[in-house]
Each structure stands twice: as C-alpha cells, then as structure tokens.
Enzyme design. Structure first.
Site, mmCIF file in Angstrom:
data_model
loop_
_atom_site.group_PDB
_atom_site.id
_atom_site.type_symbol
_atom_site.label_atom_id
_atom_site.label_comp_id
_atom_site.label_asym_id
_atom_site.label_seq_id
_atom_site.Cartn_x
_atom_site.Cartn_y
_atom_site.Cartn_z
ATOM 1 N N GLU A 264 0.870 -1.189 0.000
ATOM 2 C CA GLU A 264 0.000 0.000 0.000
ATOM 3 C C GLU A 264 0.896 1.224 0.000
ATOM 4 O O GLU A 264 1.715 1.402 0.901
ATOM 5 C CB GLU A 264 -0.914 -0.016 1.231
ATOM 6 C CG GLU A 264 -1.690 1.257 1.457
ATOM 7 C CD GLU A 264 -2.573 1.660 0.267
ATOM 8 O OE1 GLU A 264 -3.473 0.879 -0.093
ATOM 9 O OE2 GLU A 264 -2.346 2.758 -0.294
ATOM 10 N N CYS B 21 -12.437 4.350 1.322
ATOM 11 C CA CYS B 21 -13.601 4.407 2.211
ATOM 12 C C CYS B 21 -13.215 4.882 3.607
ATOM 13 O O CYS B 21 -13.854 5.775 4.159
ATOM 14 C CB CYS B 21 -14.265 3.038 2.278
ATOM 15 S SG CYS B 21 -15.696 3.049 3.351
ATOM 16 N N CYS C 251 -16.205 7.152 2.578
ATOM 17 C CA CYS C 251 -17.429 6.895 3.368
ATOM 18 C C CYS C 251 -17.312 7.283 4.833
ATOM 19 O O CYS C 251 -18.214 7.930 5.368
ATOM 20 C CB CYS C 251 -17.812 5.418 3.338
ATOM 21 S SG CYS C 251 -17.120 4.416 2.043
ATOM 22 N N LYS D 38 -16.638 11.091 5.538
ATOM 23 C CA LYS D 38 -17.831 11.786 4.998
ATOM 24 C C LYS D 38 -19.012 11.614 5.950
ATOM 25 O O LYS D 38 -19.699 12.574 6.287
ATOM 26 C CB LYS D 38 -18.149 11.218 3.603
ATOM 27 C CG LYS D 38 -19.350 11.793 2.893
ATOM 28 C CD LYS D 38 -20.672 11.176 3.251
ATOM 29 C CE LYS D 38 -20.760 9.697 3.187
ATOM 30 N NZ LYS D 38 -20.781 9.127 1.868
ATOM 31 N N TYR E 249 -23.435 11.360 -6.277
ATOM 32 C CA TYR E 249 -23.365 11.075 -4.843
ATOM 33 C C TYR E 249 -22.603 12.169 -4.095
ATOM 34 O O TYR E 249 -23.101 12.766 -3.150
ATOM 35 C CB TYR E 249 -22.584 9.776 -4.599
ATOM 36 C CG TYR E 249 -23.324 8.509 -4.868
ATOM 37 C CD1 TYR E 249 -23.913 7.805 -3.821
ATOM 38 C CD2 TYR E 249 -23.402 7.962 -6.140
ATOM 39 C CE1 TYR E 249 -24.563 6.610 -4.040
ATOM 40 C CE2 TYR E 249 -24.047 6.764 -6.369
ATOM 41 C CZ TYR E 249 -24.619 6.085 -5.316
ATOM 42 O OH TYR E 249 -25.265 4.911 -5.538
ATOM 43 N N GLU F 289 -23.992 14.965 -1.452
ATOM 44 C CA GLU F 289 -23.637 14.789 -0.037
ATOM 45 C C GLU F 289 -22.918 16.035 0.490
ATOM 46 O O GLU F 289 -23.254 16.560 1.552
ATOM 47 C CB GLU F 289 -22.786 13.528 0.129
ATOM 48 C CG GLU F 289 -23.620 12.266 -0.151
ATOM 49 C CD GLU F 289 -22.855 10.967 -0.006
ATOM 50 O OE1 GLU F 289 -21.608 10.997 0.023
ATOM 51 O OE2 GLU F 289 -23.509 9.906 0.071
ATOM 52 N N GLY G 171 -17.312 11.961 -10.820
ATOM 53 C CA GLY G 171 -17.048 10.544 -11.044
ATOM 54 C C GLY G 171 -15.634 10.145 -10.652
ATOM 55 O O GLY G 171 -14.801 11.001 -10.333
ATOM 56 N N HIS H 96 -45.370 1.393 15.973
ATOM 57 C CA HIS H 96 -45.880 2.755 16.057
ATOM 58 C C HIS H 96 -45.368 3.468 17.300
ATOM 59 O O HIS H 96 -45.285 2.845 18.357
ATOM 60 C CB HIS H 96 -47.415 2.686 16.101
ATOM 61 C CG HIS H 96 -48.065 4.022 16.034
ATOM 62 N ND1 HIS H 96 -48.049 4.806 14.901
ATOM 63 C CD2 HIS H 96 -48.744 4.717 16.973
ATOM 64 C CE1 HIS H 96 -48.699 5.929 15.150
ATOM 65 N NE2 HIS H 96 -49.124 5.905 16.395
ATOM 66 N N GLU I 175 -42.821 2.537 9.828
ATOM 67 C CA GLU I 175 -44.112 1.837 9.763
ATOM 68 C C GLU I 175 -44.814 2.114 8.428
ATOM 69 O O GLU I 175 -45.647 1.328 7.981
ATOM 70 C CB GLU I 175 -45.010 2.200 10.947
ATOM 71 C CG GLU I 175 -45.510 3.625 10.957
ATOM 72 C CD GLU I 175 -46.381 3.934 12.188
ATOM 73 O OE1 GLU I 175 -47.264 3.122 12.512
ATOM 74 O OE2 GLU I 175 -46.149 4.972 12.836
#
Ligand code: NDP
Length: 451
Positions: free
Chosen positions: A38, A46, A51, A54, A181, A185, A266, A440, A445
């Site tokens: 990495e 993410c 994600c 965010k 998205y 957001e 994108g 409820h 519901e």
C-alpha cells in the site's frame, strides 16, 4: 514457487483498501502466505478519504438543524457557532485510529505489509518501490479509483473529495461540480455548516439511476434550504484572484465567485503505471480491469476486485468481491458475488436510500407494475415546524405481487432501508408487507401501511 522461500507468497495484494484488506485477511485465515503493498494509508478510499470521514461530517452537519429544532422541544440553545478545525481534526484523528485498526487486523492474520508502491513485472512477479522483486502464486489488484478531474484551464485551483477533508478554512462560498453522490452529499454538508453552496451540473438531472420522484424531492428540499443549482452548465476557466477567491468563467450560466471549487464528477480506476501491460492484463473501454465472475483477469494468476474493476463502486461490494475471491481461491468452497438488489444510499440532507428497480426500470423490464407511495411529514418535523416531507415508494411486480424496489427519502432512510432490503432480496410479496403489524410511532411503519 514455495512459500518457504523469502519473498515468495501464495497471494500478493496490491492496494490495502476495503477489497484488498478483506481478501488478504480471509486468504491468510485459509492458511495462505499473504503480503499486501500500500503506497498511501492502510484502509483505502472508504476509511481514509471517503465513506467514513464523509459520514462523520454528515453527523456533524446535522447538528445545525437539530439545534434549530431543539427550541420547539423546549431547549434553550445559545447562539450556535460552528468550528470547522475542531470537527476536521476530530474526524482525521478517528480516521487515524481506524487506519491503525486495519493494520492491526492484517498483522493479527500474519499478513506482511509493504508500505510502498508495487508494480507488476509479469504474471507472477512484482517489483516494490524499494527495488525488491517478489513472486506470488496469485496476485490481486485492489488499487481502487480516484476522482476524475476534467481538463479545464485552472483546474489546479479546484479540489476533489481527496482534499475536502483537509481544508484549512471553512469555505463560506463553495461551488460543487457534478450532480451525483459526492456532489449532493457535500452540498448538504457545507450548507449545514453555513456556507453558500452552488451545485453546477453539466446535464439537467441529479443522481442518475435513482428513482425520479426521490431525485425531484431532494432537489426541491435542497432548493428550499437555500442550496443553488445551475443545470446544463460547464466551466470554461478557473482563475485565482489576488485575494485568494476563485473566479469561475462559465458556459450556460453566469460566472461565479467562490472560496472553493469541489469537483465531484465521477471516479476513474487506478491502473496507470501498474505494469499491467508487462503482465498482459487487459483493460475495458473505461480503463477498468476486465474480470470474469471469479474476479479473474485474462491472465490466469492475476485477479482484481473493487473500484478498479468498475463493476459497482461501493465499499460493501468490494469487500464481498475480496471475500469471494479469497474463499474461492484459498478456501474449500467457491462462490460468486450476487449483484442483484444491492442496497444503496446518498447521505444527502435528507438522505435517499434505495434497493431494487426504480419505477421506470420495472416498467421497462416487467411491463405491468403497481406502485405505492407514502408522502408524509415526520412527526419530529411537524413539532419542530420544519416543513420537510419524506417520500417512500414500493414498486411491485403486478403479475406476481413481488416487491421489486423500495425507494425512500427522509430522515434515517439508509438506516431503515438496510432491513427492508432483506425483504426485497428474499423476494417477499406486497401481502407479506401488509401482514406485518406496524411499529408505532415510527417513520418505518409507512413501509407496511401503504395500500
Ligand atoms: P457519480 O457517478 O455519482 O456522479 C458523477 C456526476 O458528475 C454526474 O452528475 C455526472 O453527470 C457528472 N459528470 C461526469 N463526468 C463529467 C464531466 N466530464 N464533466 C462534468 N460533469 C461530469 O460520481 P461521484 O464523483 O459523485 O462519486 C463517485 C462514485 O463514488 C459514485 O459513483 C459511487 O459509486 C461512489 N460513492 C458512493 C457513495 C455512497 O454510497 N453514499 C458516496 C460517494 C461516492 P451525468 O449524470 O451527466 O453523467
């Protein structure tokens, strides 16, 4: 090739994001010798710049309305003031904590981590940035995707979702390019933080692929809140003025002045400079790595999962692809990812959540469909005097009564939809919803009360 030889692995994973980490950990649990390379931070888009941070900003942003609404519930809230550096630094610290946990998980599974770039030099060989060459029985490419930045004069003055979490100062005027998205957001997030937000979209539709009624409702609520939209508009030139402000020369709308410009147009697969040509790996038309249902590329020892394959650009999908790959190649039962009825959500203000077919998709595919909608003002909004309505919709196959789609916009819609998605995935019918007694008083519901 033997796992005993130093530098040789059963599996070498390039990219420690959601898909790569899951594949590495599961393959190691099946007894494989595994290494991961990495070049940035362990955790991937993410966890590090997507994600997770965010969603924390979304939580932070929601307090703006909650603090306003509190008055009608009897709370005397002194004048509110938002401090961006406090939230930013807390979010980044949490991201750092999660990064550590991801590393720990890999370590606990005896996965070796190389914190450097790795490139392919052949079907079973990899060269690390340090110069070392290693070999592996199987190679998994999980390098993800990155924001697409169009060619516009002055684009270097714009930011992407990579930089947005690190902004030194809260931009009080922000322009967001795109209508998907990330645009929706962050429009919600910055608006709640008190910024003036303008969303610029090249077309006339937001959130392509979502049910039209939900998209219309989000647009209407966003505009009522004060978020501005410019449709059918594009950027000609971005200039930075002496005072640091940006001057945006536009086509399709008036020029705009802003403190920041965020491109959310994108994401493109990370394949450059990976040595794919040396290994003979083929790409598709959008630059994505082409794979079969087993996530195998045209080279039998090389596999790919997640956004780099551009199947569905969602973290849980990448995780499942990584898991299926590891079980199938290193475990004792092979399986495929089922891409039907993947639930999805936009963490806008309010959020949208959906599973299955939209009304128009169902009409095209099934012919006769019935739809049921509930258009209501959540109880909390009524007392708070907030004139914001939720909208839920069931799409039902008229021939079989099977619920083939659920679409929702309103508070907590993603939290509610996850459970409802089980019903759609299981192929339950409208009478199964009708036979379930309501819980409820809740918003959810409505899902069993639509007639
Ligand atoms: P999206 O694909 O959602 O939206 C891209 C937007 O940019 C569209 O409005 C598109 O317009 C527009 N666009 C595309 N190309 C250009 C261009 N050359 N010039 C101007 N506009 C352009 O992308 P995002 O960047 O918002 O997000 C990337 C991906 O990340 C998403 O597809 C999603 O898979 C994932 N993601 C998921 C989230 C979630 O699950 N909640 C959150 C954030 C990201 P048009 O409609 O005309 O094509």
């Amino acid at each position: 090739m033997s796992a005993e030889e130093p530098g040789d692995y059963d599996l070498f994973v390039i990219g420690a994001g959601s898909g790569g980490v899951r594949a590495a950990r599961i393959a190691a649990a099946h007894g494989a010798t595994v290494a991961v390379a990495e070049e940035h931070k362990v955790g991937g888009t993410c966890v590090i710049r997507g994600c997770v941070p965010k969603k924390l900003l979304v939580y932070g942003a929601h307090f703006a309305e909650d603090l306003e609404d509190a008055a009608m519930f009897g709370w005397d809230v002194p004048e509110k003031r938002f401090d961006w550096p406090v939230l930013r630094d807390n979010v980044l610290a949490e991201v750092g904590r999660l990064e550590g946990l991801y590393e720990q998980t890999l370590g606990n599974h005896d996965v070796e981590i190389f914190h450097e770039r790795a490139v392919l030099t052949g079907p079973d060989s990899i060269q690390l940035a340090s110069g070392r060459t290693v070999t592996a029985g199987k190679i998994l490419i999980a390098t993800g995707a990155r924001p697409f930045m169009p060619e516009v004069e002055g684009i270097e003055h714009a930011i992407s979702s990579n930089e947005v979490f690190h902004l030194e100062k809260m931009p009080m005027r922000i322009v967001i390019a795109g209508g998907g998205y990330i645009a929706n957001e962050f429009a919600g997030i910055f608006h709640q933080f008190g910024a003036h937000v303008v969303v610029v979209n090249r077309g006339d539709a937001l959130l392509r692929g979502y049910d039209e009624q939900m998209r219309d409702r989000l647009l209407q609520i966003s505009m009522t809140k004060g978020i501005e939209f410019r449709f059918n508009s594009t950027f000609d030139r971005i200039e930075k003025k002496a005072d640091g402000a940006l001057r945006l020369a536009m086509s399709g709308c008036d020029d705009i002045e802003a403190d920041a410009l965020l491109f959310a147009t994108g994401r493109i697969p990370n394949v450059e400079g990976l040595g794919l040509d040396l290994a003979g790996v083929k790409l598709g038309a959008k630059g994505e790595i082409k794979v079969d249902a087993n996530s195998r590329t045209n080279v039998s020892s090389i596999f790919a999962v997640g956004d780099v394959t551009d199947r569905i650009q969602l973290t849980p999908v990448a995780i499942r692809e990584g898991h299926a790959f590891a079980d199938s190649q290193f475990g004792d039962h092979a399986w495929h990812v089922d891409y039907d009825n993947v639930p999805n959500a936009v963490f806008s203000h309010p959020p949208i959540a959906a599973v299955g077919m939209t009304e128009s998709e169902a009409k095209n595919k099934l012919g006769q469909v019935r739809t049921y909608t509930s258009d209501f003002r959540p109880m909390k909004n009524v007392l708070a005097g907030r004139n914001e309505r939720s909208l839920y919709k069931l799409v039902v196959d008229a021939a079989t009564d099977v619920v083939v789609g659920i679409h929702m916009i309103g508070p907590d819609a993603p939290e509610i939809l996850q459970a409802a998605a089980i019903a759609v995935k299981a192929g339950l019918k409208k009478p199964d919803f009708d036979n379930t007694i309501a819980l409820h008083p809740t918003m959810s519901e409505e899902l069993v009360l639509m007639r």
